[in-house]
Design a protein around this motif. Structure first.
Motif, short mmCIF file in Angstrom:
data_model
loop_
_atom_site.label_atom_id
_atom_site.label_comp_id
_atom_site.label_asym_id
_atom_site.label_seq_id
_atom_site.Cartn_x
_atom_site.Cartn_y
_atom_site.Cartn_z
N THR A 137 0.84 -1.20 0.00
CA THR A 137 0.00 0.00 0.00
C THR A 137 0.87 1.25 0.00
OG1 THR A 137 -1.73 -1.19 1.17
CG2 THR A 137 -1.83 1.21 1.24
N GLU A 138 1.95 1.23 0.79
CA GLU A 138 2.89 2.35 0.79
C GLU A 138 3.53 2.54 -0.59
OE1 GLU A 138 5.83 1.89 3.87
OE2 GLU A 138 4.30 1.58 5.41
N LEU A 139 3.88 1.44 -1.23
CA LEU A 139 4.49 1.53 -2.56
C LEU A 139 3.50 2.09 -3.59
CD1 LEU A 139 6.51 -1.81 -2.74
CD2 LEU A 139 7.42 0.50 -2.48
N GLN A 140 2.24 1.70 -3.48
CA GLN A 140 1.22 2.20 -4.41
C GLN A 140 1.05 3.71 -4.27
OE1 GLN A 140 -2.12 -0.21 -3.32
NE2 GLN A 140 -1.65 -1.80 -4.84
N ARG A 143 4.92 8.35 -5.47
CA ARG A 143 4.68 9.09 -6.70
C ARG A 143 5.38 8.47 -7.91
NH1 ARG A 143 8.85 12.90 -7.89
NH2 ARG A 143 10.42 12.91 -6.26
N ASN A 144 6.41 7.67 -7.69
CA ASN A 144 7.14 7.04 -8.80
C ASN A 144 6.60 5.65 -9.14
OD1 ASN A 144 8.99 9.14 -9.22
ND2 ASN A 144 10.26 8.42 -7.52
N ASN A 145 5.55 5.20 -8.48
CA ASN A 145 5.07 3.84 -8.68
C ASN A 145 4.57 3.59 -10.11
OD1 ASN A 145 4.70 1.21 -7.50
ND2 ASN A 145 2.52 1.59 -7.76
N ASP A 146 4.04 4.61 -10.77
CA ASP A 146 3.60 4.44 -12.16
C ASP A 146 4.78 4.11 -13.06
OD1 ASP A 146 0.97 4.87 -11.54
OD2 ASP A 146 1.01 7.01 -12.07
N LYS A 147 5.95 4.58 -12.68
CA LYS A 147 7.16 4.32 -13.47
C LYS A 147 7.85 3.03 -13.03
CE LYS A 147 11.56 6.50 -14.61
NZ LYS A 147 12.42 7.66 -14.39
N THR A 148 7.92 2.79 -11.72
CA THR A 148 8.70 1.65 -11.20
C THR A 148 7.87 0.38 -11.04
OG1 THR A 148 8.25 2.26 -8.90
CG2 THR A 148 10.25 3.18 -9.92
N HIS A 149 6.56 0.52 -10.80
CA HIS A 149 5.68 -0.63 -10.54
C HIS A 149 6.20 -1.49 -9.39
CE1 HIS A 149 3.45 0.43 -14.10
NE2 HIS A 149 4.56 0.39 -14.81
N ASN A 150 6.74 -0.83 -8.38
CA ASN A 150 7.33 -1.56 -7.26
C ASN A 150 6.31 -2.39 -6.49
OD1 ASN A 150 10.08 -1.06 -7.46
ND2 ASN A 150 9.89 0.93 -6.45
N ASP A 151 5.06 -1.94 -6.43
CA ASP A 151 4.05 -2.73 -5.71
C ASP A 151 3.86 -4.08 -6.37
OD1 ASP A 151 2.86 -1.44 -7.94
OD2 ASP A 151 0.87 -1.57 -7.02
N ARG A 152 3.76 -4.10 -7.69
CA ARG A 152 3.61 -5.38 -8.39
C ARG A 152 4.91 -6.17 -8.38
NH1 ARG A 152 1.16 -3.79 -13.97
NH2 ARG A 152 1.56 -1.65 -13.39
N ARG A 153 6.03 -5.48 -8.43
CA ARG A 153 7.34 -6.14 -8.41
C ARG A 153 7.53 -6.91 -7.09
NH1 ARG A 153 11.62 -4.54 -11.43
NH2 ARG A 153 10.55 -2.62 -11.91
N VAL A 154 7.23 -6.26 -5.97
CA VAL A 154 7.38 -6.90 -4.66
C VAL A 154 6.41 -8.06 -4.52
CG1 VAL A 154 7.01 -6.53 -2.19
CG2 VAL A 154 8.40 -4.92 -3.49
#
Length: 188
Positions: A137-140, A143-154
């Motif tokens: 939730t924090e990753l979502q 502000r850079n999550n649209d670029k990094t997609h860290n929530d889906r990556r993790v």
């Protein structure tokens, strides 16, 4: 020709909308659970085999809190793994995750699960952990999550870790040694 092309584009539009909606849904829980039925396998035999795996073959080091209860035929231990996020420049940022492996044997099979994932967001403070759902939730919200997609990556990496641990355990349990020797007794 224009009408055909327009028809194809309009026909594909609902499929694209469904795909876009699918990515906005909350991610599935991270973990793996399986119940294995083995008629007449024997609770103590299954427990002994699982304990051997937990003590000697569990590769998610450092492992901690091995709690084996022979009377109840249960095993519980914590393992450690790594997932990687990326920063805005695309550089890997490794994160330590902790998870729990639990096992329960019965006379007719066993159940095991890999779950309870916790993230250590700051390696300088290893005692501070955050549940993986809260961390996603924090990753979502980043502000850079649209670029990094860290929530889906993790999420993907943690599910892969759970699947690997489960596959290792199941493979070990399926390779149980034969109780009877092959061939005739007394032959070399």
């Amino acid at each position: 020709m224009k009408k055909v092309l327009l028809s194809l584009l309009l026909g594909a539009l609902p499929g694209l909308l469904c795909e876009a909606r699918a990515q906005t849904e909350p991610p599935a829980p991270v973990g793996y659970t399986e119940q294995v039925a083995l008629e007449g396998a024997g609770q103590s035999r299954l427990y002994s085999r699982a304990l051997d795996w937990a003590q000697n073959k569990f590769t998610y080091q450092p492992k901690a809190a091995l709690n084996a209860q022979p009377a109840a035929a249960t095993i519980r231990l914590n393992g450690t793994g790594i997932v990687k996020t990326v920063d805005a420049k695309g550089h890997d940022q490794p994160l330590t995750v902790l998870f729990t492996f639990s096992f329960q044997a019965t006379d007719n099979g066993y159940t095991y699960r890999v779950d309870s994932f916790q993230v250590i967001p700051d390696p300088r403070i290893p005692s501070q952990t955050v549940g993986i759902d809260e961390y996603r939730t924090e990753l979502q919200a980043d502000r850079n999550n649209d670029k990094t997609h860290n929530d889906r990556r993790v999420t993907a990496q943690a599910n892969s870790l759970a699947s690997e641990a489960a596959m290792s355990f199941r493979s070990y349990m399926n390779s149980q040694p034969q109780e009877e020797s092959v061939g005739l007794a007394g032959e070399n």
